[in-house]
Design a protein around this motif. Structure first.
Motif, PDB file in Angstrom:
ATOM      1  N   ILE A 130     -38.746 -56.694 -18.398  1.00  7.03           N
ATOM      2  CA  ILE A 130     -37.849 -57.362 -17.438  1.00  7.03           C
ATOM      3  C   ILE A 130     -38.434 -58.696 -16.957  1.00  7.03           C
ATOM      4  O   ILE A 130     -37.897 -59.321 -16.055  1.00  7.03           O
ATOM      5  N   GLY A 131     -39.554 -59.113 -17.564  1.00  7.07           N
ATOM      6  CA  GLY A 131     -40.099 -60.432 -17.265  1.00  7.07           C
ATOM      7  C   GLY A 131     -41.228 -60.468 -16.262  1.00  7.07           C
ATOM      8  O   GLY A 131     -41.650 -61.547 -15.830  1.00  7.07           O
ATOM      9  N   VAL A 132     -41.754 -59.296 -15.869  1.00  5.92           N
ATOM     10  CA  VAL A 132     -42.902 -59.269 -14.947  1.00  5.92           C
ATOM     11  C   VAL A 132     -44.165 -59.322 -15.813  1.00  5.92           C
ATOM     12  O   VAL A 132     -44.680 -58.308 -16.276  1.00  5.92           O
ATOM     13  N   SER A 133     -44.624 -60.543 -16.040  1.00  2.00           N
ATOM     14  CA  SER A 133     -45.588 -60.770 -17.125  1.00  2.00           C
ATOM     15  C   SER A 133     -47.010 -60.306 -16.823  1.00  2.00           C
ATOM     16  O   SER A 133     -47.785 -60.033 -17.728  1.00  2.00           O
ATOM     17  N   THR A 151     -43.356 -63.526  -2.541  1.00  5.72           N
ATOM     18  CA  THR A 151     -44.087 -62.788  -3.576  1.00  5.72           C
ATOM     19  C   THR A 151     -44.056 -61.292  -3.248  1.00  5.72           C
ATOM     20  O   THR A 151     -44.293 -60.890  -2.107  1.00  5.72           O
ATOM     21  N   ILE A 152     -43.732 -60.494  -4.262  1.00  4.12           N
ATOM     22  CA  ILE A 152     -43.716 -59.039  -4.078  1.00  4.12           C
ATOM     23  C   ILE A 152     -44.718 -58.432  -5.056  1.00  4.12           C
ATOM     24  O   ILE A 152     -44.665 -58.698  -6.269  1.00  4.12           O
ATOM     25  N   ARG A 153     -45.623 -57.653  -4.509  1.00  6.72           N
ATOM     26  CA  ARG A 153     -46.631 -56.985  -5.346  1.00  6.72           C
ATOM     27  C   ARG A 153     -46.218 -55.522  -5.517  1.00  6.72           C
ATOM     28  O   ARG A 153     -45.824 -54.861  -4.554  1.00  6.72           O
ATOM     29  N   ILE A 203     -43.828 -59.715  -8.701  1.00 12.65           N
ATOM     30  CA  ILE A 203     -42.562 -60.458  -8.801  1.00 12.65           C
ATOM     31  C   ILE A 203     -42.826 -61.775  -8.062  1.00 12.65           C
ATOM     32  O   ILE A 203     -43.030 -61.775  -6.839  1.00 12.65           O
ATOM     33  N   PRO A 204     -42.861 -62.899  -8.776  1.00  8.72           N
ATOM     34  CA  PRO A 204     -43.241 -64.164  -8.127  1.00  8.72           C
ATOM     35  C   PRO A 204     -42.209 -64.613  -7.090  1.00  8.72           C
ATOM     36  O   PRO A 204     -41.019 -64.314  -7.216  1.00  8.72           O
ATOM     37  N   SER A 205     -42.673 -65.319  -6.101  1.00  8.91           N
ATOM     38  CA  SER A 205     -41.789 -65.865  -5.066  1.00  8.91           C
ATOM     39  C   SER A 205     -40.837 -66.885  -5.680  1.00  8.91           C
ATOM     40  O   SER A 205     -41.206 -67.636  -6.585  1.00  8.91           O
ATOM     41  N   ASN A 206     -39.604 -66.908  -5.176  1.00  7.08           N
ATOM     42  CA  ASN A 206     -38.681 -67.984  -5.570  1.00  7.08           C
ATOM     43  C   ASN A 206     -38.188 -68.725  -4.318  1.00  7.08           C
ATOM     44  O   ASN A 206     -37.159 -69.373  -4.327  1.00  7.08           O
TER      45      ASN A 206
END
Length: 411
Positions: free
Chosen positions: A46-49, A168-170, A63-66
């Motif tokens: 899903i793109g969480v690299s 940012t979500i860890r 999940i990087p901050s946008n």
């Protein structure tokens, strides 16, 4: 088409991840890593690299901050991969009761196992829901694979909807929570979160900011051993001393006679021969004072019993287990306030609760990551009657998404 939270859940529960308190390794069972590896693959898809599994079996991901703001706190979402040793978690055969219309649910693999409305009145709120159960021969693993499925579904939703602003979500998936070692090896520096939420609660709409405080107590009895043929006036049987101690425990201070905010003293193991015996207890209360008074009472009982055995002796060792996370969370009221608002926005009436137990969050809070507990929707944990509603899992996904949005809005 994104996988539904229920599709994910059904995929995860068939992987046996039971932890084992008798094992000293971390994770206590290698099979927990089988689920960890699958979760890493799915996160990559899903793109969480940066998702990866470490040597202790933990999964870390970001999940990087946008958000255009650079002051949004980093939030951790946490759930545990292991299932309880209390009942078999191997060969789980999930069943779905679609569009549940009320009444007791008999489980097909063992017809003596029945989820009764009288014992689980929450079923009355699930008319029209799709309810996932086991076949009655294993536990389901909703504790806490429902939490994992919800975090994964929310991660996919946030990754594919960049218009929803969030910081940012860890993500942290832990091992061995059920045997009290869930966060023993967590690297908080690497995690780098400010605040956290475990998704490990029960009824939809519940937010819990309070756990038991917990200690273990080990009592070792040394009796007087002698040949039974010559024992008159001399023998002091350690087994009988241990039995007398258990017999003297207050009847109104046991798990089976307490509820709500009442604590307890609970014998969990006893072993012995004539010469020596060992008793293991767990002691639980919501306050430090309550814990201390129960331990003092227990030692008083031991001393009093020993008065009748003048040649015998005892040792009494208290082992700190975990503490009520409310002490930490009260210093950061926004953690619970934001969750209450997220639950409301997800269409539920928020309910504040206390956990008659502990979570990874209670330990994380005292390690420096203040952490409340959100509902995951499961019920009848640690038993073959365990069940969860698909619709309640979807509500948890919505709650996570709203929570991410609220932390960004209010930064």
């Amino acid at each position: 088409m994104p996988a539904s939270v229920t599709d994910r859940f059904l995929r995860y529960v068939v992987i046996d991840t039971q932890s084992d308190a008798a094992s000293s390794s971390q994770p206590s069972t290698e099979k927990q890593k089988n689920l960890g590896r699958l979760l890493v693959e799915e996160l990559h898809a899903i793109g969480v690299s940066d998702a990866h599994l470490d040597e202790h079996g933990y999964v870390y991901a970001t999940i990087p901050s946008n958000s255009p703001k650079n002051n949004v706190p980093v939030i951790c979402l946490c759930a545990h991969m292991d299932t309880a040793p209390d009942f078999s978690g191997a060969g789980v055969k999930p069943q779905i009761v679609r569009n549940y219309q009320g009444g007791d649910i008999q489980l097909p693999g063992d017809p003596s196992q029945v989820i009764r409305v009288a014992e689980h009145p929450v079923l009355k709120d699930m008319i029209g829901h799709d309810i996932v159960t086991t076949d009655g021969t294993t536990l389901l693993g909703a504790d806490d694979k429902a939490g994992i499925a919800e975090i994964m579904a929310a991660a996919e939703f946030l990754m594919s909807n960049p218009d929803i602003r969030h910081g940012t979500i860890r993500i942290l998936f832990t091992t061995d929570e059920e045997i009290g070692r869930g966060v023993d090896k967590v690297d908080l520096e690497k995690l780098g979160a400010d605040f956290g939420y475990t998704l490990d609660g029960e009824t939809a709409g519940t937010i819990e900011d309070e756990t038991f405080s917990a200690d273990g107590v080990e009592v070792a009895i040394k009796g007087v051993a002698i040949h039974p043929g010559f024992a008159y006036g001399k023998m002091e049987n350690a087994i009988k001393i241990a039995g007398a101690i258990v017999e003297r425990l207050p009847r109104d201070m046991a798990p089976e006679t307490t509820k709500g905010r009442q604590g307890f003293i609970h014998p969990i193991a006893v072993s012995g021969v004539m010469e020596k015996a060992n008793l293991s207890f767990i002691v639980r209360d919501f306050t430090e004072e309550g814990l201390a008074s129960k331990e003092a009472l227990l030692e008083e009982i031991v001393k009093d019993v020993l008065k009748g055995y003048p040649g015998s002796s005892y040792t009494f060792k208290v082992k700190h287990q975990y503490r009520n996370m409310k002490m930490v969370l009260d210093r950061h009221p926004e953690i619970v306030e934001h969750a209450v608002e997220a639950i409301r926005r997800a269409g539920m009436t928020p309910v504040r609760g206390s956990i008659r137990g502990g979570t990874d969050g209670s330990r994380l809070s005292f390690m420096g990551l203040p952490c409340a507990n959100l509902f995951a929707g499961g019920h009848a944990f640690h038993s073959p009657l365990e069940f969860v509603s698909s619709q309640d899992m979807e509500k948890a996904v919505r709650t996570i998404v709203e929570l991410a949005r609220i932390w960004e809005e209010r930064a």
